[in-house]
Motif scaffolding. Structure first.
Motif, PDB file in Angstrom:
ATOM      1  N   ALA A 150       0.849  -1.191   0.000  1.00  0.00           N
ATOM      2  CA  ALA A 150       0.000   0.000   0.000  1.00  0.00           C
ATOM      3  C   ALA A 150       0.881   1.236   0.000  1.00  0.00           C
ATOM      4  O   ALA A 150       1.754   1.369   0.851  1.00  0.00           O
ATOM      5  CB  ALA A 150      -0.891  -0.014   1.232  1.00  0.00           C
ATOM      6  N   VAL A 151       0.672   2.143  -0.948  1.00  0.00           N
ATOM      7  CA  VAL A 151       1.519   3.327  -1.085  1.00  0.00           C
ATOM      8  C   VAL A 151       0.648   4.567  -1.172  1.00  0.00           C
ATOM      9  O   VAL A 151      -0.357   4.575  -1.872  1.00  0.00           O
ATOM     10  CB  VAL A 151       2.376   3.240  -2.374  1.00  0.00           C
ATOM     11  CG1 VAL A 151       3.238   4.473  -2.527  1.00  0.00           C
ATOM     12  CG2 VAL A 151       3.233   1.994  -2.365  1.00  0.00           C
ATOM     13  N   ALA A 152       1.056   5.596  -0.443  1.00  0.00           N
ATOM     14  CA  ALA A 152       0.452   6.918  -0.623  1.00  0.00           C
ATOM     15  C   ALA A 152       1.588   7.887  -0.891  1.00  0.00           C
ATOM     16  O   ALA A 152       2.611   7.856  -0.218  1.00  0.00           O
ATOM     17  CB  ALA A 152      -0.307   7.322   0.630  1.00  0.00           C
ATOM     18  N   LEU A 183       0.689   2.562 -10.357  1.00  0.00           N
ATOM     19  CA  LEU A 183       0.295   3.022  -9.027  1.00  0.00           C
ATOM     20  C   LEU A 183      -0.919   3.928  -9.134  1.00  0.00           C
ATOM     21  O   LEU A 183      -1.057   4.914  -8.415  1.00  0.00           O
ATOM     22  CB  LEU A 183       1.472   3.787  -8.396  1.00  0.00           C
ATOM     23  CG  LEU A 183       2.663   2.908  -8.039  1.00  0.00           C
ATOM     24  CD1 LEU A 183       3.894   3.752  -7.765  1.00  0.00           C
ATOM     25  CD2 LEU A 183       2.352   2.066  -6.822  1.00  0.00           C
ATOM     26  N   ASP A 213      -3.958   3.609  -8.202  1.00  0.00           N
ATOM     27  CA  ASP A 213      -4.887   3.721  -7.091  1.00  0.00           C
ATOM     28  C   ASP A 213      -4.256   4.335  -5.858  1.00  0.00           C
ATOM     29  O   ASP A 213      -4.879   4.358  -4.801  1.00  0.00           O
ATOM     30  CB  ASP A 213      -5.427   2.335  -6.733  1.00  0.00           C
ATOM     31  CG  ASP A 213      -6.225   1.762  -7.892  1.00  0.00           C
ATOM     32  OD1 ASP A 213      -6.183   0.537  -8.084  1.00  0.00           O
ATOM     33  OD2 ASP A 213      -6.846   2.567  -8.602  1.00  0.00           O
ATOM     34  N   SER A 214      -3.031   4.776  -5.955  1.00  0.00           N
ATOM     35  CA  SER A 214      -2.416   5.349  -4.762  1.00  0.00           C
ATOM     36  C   SER A 214      -2.892   6.771  -4.572  1.00  0.00           C
ATOM     37  O   SER A 214      -2.858   7.568  -5.507  1.00  0.00           O
ATOM     38  CB  SER A 214      -0.906   5.360  -4.908  1.00  0.00           C
ATOM     39  OG  SER A 214      -0.438   4.077  -5.163  1.00  0.00           O
ATOM     40  N   THR A 269      -1.021  -5.937   2.117  1.00  0.00           N
ATOM     41  CA  THR A 269       0.432  -5.765   2.025  1.00  0.00           C
ATOM     42  C   THR A 269       1.139  -7.059   2.375  1.00  0.00           C
ATOM     43  O   THR A 269       2.100  -7.472   1.710  1.00  0.00           O
ATOM     44  CB  THR A 269       0.891  -4.649   2.972  1.00  0.00           C
ATOM     45  OG1 THR A 269       0.088  -3.508   2.750  1.00  0.00           O
ATOM     46  CG2 THR A 269       2.342  -4.311   2.723  1.00  0.00           C
ATOM     47  N   GLN A 278      -2.533  -3.481  -7.872  1.00  0.00           N
ATOM     48  CA  GLN A 278      -2.142  -2.500  -6.881  1.00  0.00           C
ATOM     49  C   GLN A 278      -3.067  -2.600  -5.683  1.00  0.00           C
ATOM     50  O   GLN A 278      -4.242  -2.831  -5.810  1.00  0.00           O
ATOM     51  CB  GLN A 278      -2.209  -1.096  -7.504  1.00  0.00           C
ATOM     52  CG  GLN A 278      -1.875   0.016  -6.544  1.00  0.00           C
ATOM     53  CD  GLN A 278      -0.604  -0.251  -5.775  1.00  0.00           C
ATOM     54  OE1 GLN A 278       0.344  -0.777  -6.308  1.00  0.00           O
ATOM     55  NE2 GLN A 278      -0.615   0.094  -4.504  1.00  0.00           N
ATOM     56  N   VAL A 287      -6.095   0.903  -1.568  1.00  0.00           N
ATOM     57  CA  VAL A 287      -6.149   1.482  -0.226  1.00  0.00           C
ATOM     58  C   VAL A 287      -7.415   2.311  -0.107  1.00  0.00           C
ATOM     59  O   VAL A 287      -7.651   3.184  -0.948  1.00  0.00           O
ATOM     60  CB  VAL A 287      -4.917   2.383  -0.010  1.00  0.00           C
ATOM     61  CG1 VAL A 287      -4.909   2.947   1.389  1.00  0.00           C
ATOM     62  CG2 VAL A 287      -3.663   1.581  -0.268  1.00  0.00           C
ATOM     63  N   THR A 294      -8.470  11.949  -2.799  1.00  0.00           N
ATOM     64  CA  THR A 294      -7.135  12.033  -3.378  1.00  0.00           C
ATOM     65  C   THR A 294      -6.695  13.476  -3.401  1.00  0.00           C
ATOM     66  O   THR A 294      -7.500  14.391  -3.222  1.00  0.00           O
ATOM     67  CB  THR A 294      -7.137  11.464  -4.787  1.00  0.00           C
ATOM     68  OG1 THR A 294      -8.212  12.080  -5.493  1.00  0.00           O
ATOM     69  CG2 THR A 294      -7.362   9.964  -4.752  1.00  0.00           C
TER      70      THR A 294
END
Lengths: 616, 551
Positions: free
Chosen positions: A213-215, A242, A244-245, A290, A598, A601, A606
């Motif tokens: 999971a990446v933001a 990425l 959906d980050s 994750t 992906q 999350v 956003t």
């Protein structure tokens, strides 16, 4: 390893027998990875070595502890490039200064873990990241982890400020990679100057492969450039898997005297993190996603390491065969040379003929006068002397042969190893010059040849023990007979001799044979010659085996196990099977979490300018 | 590569040290080709070629390159220095995709720009634009390059930067407060180019973003990082291209360095030195060794033994003895020795000059070298090579060893040829044997005459024929005398001749030995010594070339 704790169904937990089995499989996988060393320098081995090290570290630091304590708080690691503003962001999120940001780069200090005081028991020494020592005060030691309890962090969430990923300090880089591998959620911070750098994007690509999971947080951006940069960044994210980050933007502004950004700048991120912390199911979803992604990634990459291990085994086999072939060729050459009568030529023959008193006997069919004359002379001078001279001649001929072939074999083996990159590296680190025979080889060869001659003497003595009364035996003595036996051994072959030598060599041997047959009888002579030759062959094989062992010992010391590729593959397959079984049980008919999808999350929104592709 | 050498030779006349250095490097490269690893040799050759090419181009221009990370402000600095808005500055990263060049004083510049690979549309000449201010004359002769970045996701940028950094004369590294400690620039560019610190400048751009009280500390920090890379003493300037601070100082610094006109040579010298040092680690510094006398003699001995020279010499002695004895021995028994075979005939070495002409150089039947003798030859060659390569680095040692065994497969044939082609000088017997032979026959005839006379007398006495008078000499009847003298003297002569024959045989044997050894010596020279000497000469040239390059 502590037992996985049996707890009732918790939102984040799998039924424990499953977790137990998966844990066992992962521990076995880690063991197999640790055993699969990659010592030879085959092409592209460096990549696999670092992959293997990364995987072992991730299993130890994250996957296994996480699986054991699936209910632990979600760990969000704040990572990014030098000077992107990680520490300021963490301080601002927490609401007070917990880490020391610096102006000078790179900043070197222990990573800081901020958690809710209730969750303190989850971060003990033996949980996540077991090789980082826990401390409570700020230090500069990168191998320590500073724990900071803070009420402002909601329960169920912990924030870790990692070092930078691209500064000159290598320790920082490796530690950052280790911490990001142990994260449930990445908060990746970048800036207007850095968002197109290569190194951060390599990390993000790994995250995408692993479905972590990446933001993304876009920091340190002048207000006028925010729109352009954010939309460009969004497009880059989308094109690299990425999509959906969530992308957050923090406006650049003055910091207060505590070094904190105004609360409004970080409000969005804070709100998102808090909602994530409050929603236990969403949190569990993130953690599970994750974790599963990490397990899948490890299982996949294990096959690559297994392939690398296979090529190591192949290279090792090839090197071993090359060395063995070189020495086998030499042993065969020595065997051939010592058996086909050519050793008779030159000195040996001259001495033999002197001893037996056949000076001109074979080369011309002179009268027996000469023979008789020489015999009388020999009787006066004494036999043993003559026999010794022949012995010495035999020794130096054999010795030269043995030494030269040992050198030639060492040269051949070294050349064949030099032609392979892995062999080159081994030879370089060997410490001694393997392209030459060992220093004491000549001495050992001398001793071996003398021992052989002594053994032949013994054989003859034993055999002739009851024939001492035979006149001829008395005349020539045991020494002479053993020399005669040696001569017979050397001439005993089917090999063709050329030209004039056939007469001379054959003649000498024939005479020797006649002599021996007269004393011992035909059959006994044959068996004596055979035993003498076998003894010689055995000693020669011993000598060359010792030489060859220099090469083979090097290979054995590398510790490559031929069965480890298969062990690795089996361990990986077992992990995959368990994974499929688990996901099939949870979502029957929905298929397993395959592919590099992906992590979705749950985001409360956003950042500006991301959704829908606004901007140019 | 020889054209490279010639080109480099021409440079020597330019009167500078650098030409000699480049020539030295080129000489070392040529001597090492095929003996050292291709990678090392090719890299050094490329350096030498590049240096030679650059020296042929304009000596009045200095190429100054602005390099740095994406976003550090290279293009802004470039614009500030040129006074024009030539390079695009932007927020989107990476910005500059290709190198732009600005030339002050375009006489002779086009070739240089071709060499750098800058296409026409990215070149600007500064001298035919608007009024030249004071600052422009200061930068006369400068070719300023704005390079792309080296650390963004665009790989083509890195490659372009790598290429141009290798070609530029002077390098200005543009750092900024965010990225000045990145591994990308220190590990990939600054540390490896530590040998070139005399031709470098470091600029810390965007200094306006740093609070005033922290600026000196930050500059000190940059110097600390540079010192860790090995770049102590490189000037570090704080500049803000957006605000215009420090740009004049930068311009002055560049002008000062360029005015001495030595930057190009300094850069090339640093390049050549670095390359030569790398080659030296593989070549070593030991002087070229010479082959020792004892080893060569031992080698010749082993060759002689393998060729069967002792056998042949012995055969010569025997053959001479046999034939001479046959010629001078007592005729009555001499013919018996025809049953003894002539050793030389068995070896097919008796044909003599005429025979050789008729049949070319036939193979002799001297036995082939045995395993032990081959082993001895190999051992001697190995010992010779060990002796010679004692102080050498392994790469050259292997090259010498390879050369020493390269012709050994021809050993058998070559030795045979040497043997067969040598004139052993045995086909004719000495003159005195002929005389002795004649004398022997005279004595035989006399004995026969005496014997026949006595027989006739005997028959006459038996047949009671009246006895004719028998001449006497000293009271002895002549026929008896003839008979006894013939036999007795004949025997004495035979025995005496035997002694003479032994002496002759031994002498002839030693002459044959000498000739054979000479022929063998030539074979040794051809098969082993010449190849080894060629390698040693090449080694000497390589070591000398590197010494010149590193003087």
């Amino acid at each position: 390893m502590t037992e996985p704790q049996t707890r009732p169904e918790s939102p984040a937990g799998d039924p424990s027998p499953d977790a137990g089995r998966m844990l066992t499989a992962l521990v076995q996988l880690r063991g197999a990875l640790q055993q699969a060393v990659l010592p030879l320098e085959v092409p592209e081995v460096e990549v696999h070595r670092s992959a293997r090290a990364d995987m072992i570290a991730q299993l130890e630091d994250y996957v296994i502890p996480r699986l054991m304590t699936i209910e632990a708080p979600m760990l969000a690691v704040v990572g990014g490039s030098t000077g992107a503003g990680k520490s300021t962001l963490v301080n601002s999120l927490v609401g007070r200064r917990v880490t020391q940001p610096g102006v000078l780069r790179p900043t070197t200090r222990s990573p800081v873990l901020v958690h809710n005081p209730e969750d303190a028991h989850w971060f003990g020494q033996d949980r996540l990241l077991p090789d980082l020592e826990r401390v409570t005060t700020a230090t500069n030691d990168p191998s320590a982890l500073q724990l900071v309890p803070s009420e402002t962090v909601p329960a169920g969430l912990a924030v870790l400020d990692a070092p930078d990923i691209d500064s000159v300090e290598e320790a920082n880089r490796t530690l950052a990679a280790q911490l990001l591998a142990a994260a449930d959620l990445w908060l990746f911070v970048t800036s207007a100057a850095r968002y197109a750098d290569q190194v951060p994007w390599q990390f993000l690509r790994e995250a995408a492969e692993r479905s972590a999971a990446v933001a993304i947080v876009l920091d340190r951006t002048p207000p006028e450039a925010v729109e352009t940069v954010a939309s460009h960044l969004a497009r880059m994210l989308a094109s690299r898997g990425l999509k959906d980050s969530p992308l957050f933007t923090v406006h650049e502004g003055p910091v207060d005297d505590e070094g904190l950004l105004p609360a409004s700048s970080v409000a969005e991120i804070r709100g998102w993190l808090e909602s994530l912390a409050a929603d236990a199911e969403a949190r569990a979803g993130v953690v599970r996603q994750t974790l599963e992604g990490a397990i899948r990634n490890v299982a996949q990459r294990t096959h690559l390491v297994a392939d690398a291990e296979t090529s190591q085994v192949e290279a090792l086999t090839r090197l071993r065969e090359d060395a063995e072939k070189a020495y086998a060729a030499s042993t065969a050459a020595v065997r051939e040379a010592s058996a086909d009568g050519t050793l008779l030529r030159g000195e040996v023959l001259a001495r033999w003929q002197e001893f037996v008193g056949t000076g001109e006997l074979l080369r011309s069919l002179e009268t027996r006068v000469g023979w008789l004359r020489d015999r009388i002379v020999n009787a006066v001078k004494g036999k043993p002397q003559q026999a010794e001279r022949v012995q010495v001649a035999v020794e130096s001929g054999l010795e030269t042969l043995l030494t030269e072939h040992a050198e030639a074999a060492a040269e051949r083996a070294e050349a064949s190893w030099q032609s392979l990159a892995s062999g080159q590296a081994l030879l370089r680190d060997a410490g001694e010059d393997l392209g030459r025979a060992s220093r004491d080889f000549r001495r050992r060869a001398e001793r071996a040849v003398r021992d052989w001659q002594r053994d032949v003497l013994e054989m003859v003595r034993e055999e002739g023990a009851d024939k001492r009364t035979t006149a001829r035996f008395l005349a020539y003595g045991v020494n002479g007979l053993s020399v005669a036996l040696m001569v017979v051994v050397f001439a005993h072959t089917g090999g063709a001799l050329v030209g004039a030598e056939a007469g001379i060599a054959g003649g000498g041997a024939v005479l020797g044979q006649k002599l021996l047959e007269a004393v011992f009888g035909d059959q006994a002579v044959r068996s004596l010659a055979e035993r003498a030759r076998q003894d010689l062959e055995r000693r020669v094989a011993e000598l060359y085996d010792a030489e060859r062992a220099r090469y083979l010992d090097l290979l054995a010391s590398l510790g490559v196990d031929e069965g480890s590729p298969e062990t690795l593959r089996q361990a990986a397959r077992r992990v995959d099977d368990l994974r499929f079984a688990q996901s099939a049980r949870q979502e029957p008919g929905a298929g397993s979490a395959q592919g590099s999808a992906q992590a979705s999350v749950p985001g409360s929104g956003t950042g500006t300018g991301v959704a829908g592709g606004t901007g140019d | 590569m020889t054209s490279l050498l010639e080109g480099a030779k021409k440079l020597v006349t330019r009167g500078s040290d650098i030409g000699a250095r480049v020539e030295g490097l080129a000489q070392a490269v040529e001597a090492s080709r095929g003996r050292l690893d291709d990678e090392v040799v090719d890299a050094a050759g490329a350096t030498a070629a590049r240096a030679a090419h650059r020296l042929r181009l304009s000596a009045d221009h200095t190429v100054v390159a602005l390099a740095g990370a994406t976003g550090s402000g290279k293009s802004s600095t470039f614009n500030a220095l040129t006074g024009l808005e030539l390079s695009a500055v932007g927020v989107r990263r990476p910005t500059t995709s290709w190198a732009t060049a600005c030339v002050w004083g375009s006489e002779g510049a086009p070739e240089l720009l071709e060499f750098l690979g800058i296409p026409e549309r990215h070149r600007v000449a500064r001298d035919n634009l608007l009024s030249q201010g004071r600052e422009d004359t200061a930068l006369q002769g400068v070719v300023l390059l704005d390079l792309p970045d080296h650390d963004s996701t665009e790989v083509s940028h890195h490659l372009e930067v790598d290429r141009l950094v290798a070609l530029a004369d002077m390098l200005i590294w543009v750092l900024d407060p965010q990225k000045y400690a990145d591994a990308a620039i220190h590990d990939r560019y600054l540390a490896p180019l530590a040998t070139h610190k005399d031709v470098m400048l470091v600029v810390l751009n965007q200094i306006d973003r740093v609070p005033e009280e922290r600026r000196e500390t930050m500059l000190g920090d940059v110097r600390r990082l540079l010192a860790a890379d090995g770049l102590t003493g490189v000037p570090v300037l704080g500049v803000s291209s957006r605000e215009g601070w420090g740009v004049d100082g930068l311009r002055e610094e560049i002008a000062r360095k360029v005015a001495s006109k030595k930057v190009t040579k300094q850069r090339l010298e640093a390049d050549v030195r670095a390359s030569a040092l790398r080659m030296r680690t593989v070549t070593g510094e030991a002087a070229a060794p010479t082959l020792s006398r004892e080893r060569l003699e031992a080698l010749e001995d082993s060759f002689a033994e393998a060729a069967g020279v002792p056998t042949v010499v012995k055969a010569v002695e025997e053959s001479t003895r046999v034939r001479a004895n046959r010629a001078t021995g007592w005729p009555a028994t001499a013919w018996l020795s025809r049953f003894r075979p002539d050793p030389l005939k068995r070896l097919h070495l008796d044909l003599g000059q005429v025979g050789r002409e008729l049949t070319g150089t036939p193979r002799s039947s001297v036995p082939e070298p045995t395993q032990v003798q081959r082993a001895r030859v190999d051992t001697e060659v190995r010992a010779l090579v060990d002796d010679v390569t004692a102080g050498m680095q392994p790469a050259w040692g292997h090259a010498v060893r390879r050369a020493s065994v390269s012709r050994l497969p021809d050993l058998g044939d070559r030795l045979d040829k040497a043997l067969a082609a040598t004139d052993l000088g045995v086909e004719r017997l000495p003159v005195w044997t002929g005389l002795l032979r004649a004398l022997q026959w005279v004595l035989v005839v006399a004995a026969l005459v005496g014997g026949a006379w006595l027989a006739l007398l005997g028959v006459a006495t038996y047949a009671r024929v009246p006895e004719p008078p028998t001449p006497e000499w000293n009271g002895w009847p002549l026929p008896t005398l003839l008979l006894l003298a013939g036999l007795g003297l004949g025997l004495l002569l035979a025995l005496g001749a035997r002694v003479l024959v032994s002496a002759t045989a031994r002498r002839r044997a030693s002459v044959a030995d000498q000739r054979l050894r000479q022929a063998i010596g030539e074979a040794t020279e051809e098969l082993v010594v010449a190849p080894v000497q060629a390698e040693l000469d090449a080694y000497g040239r390589a070591v000398d070339g590197l010494a010149t390059a590193l003087r």
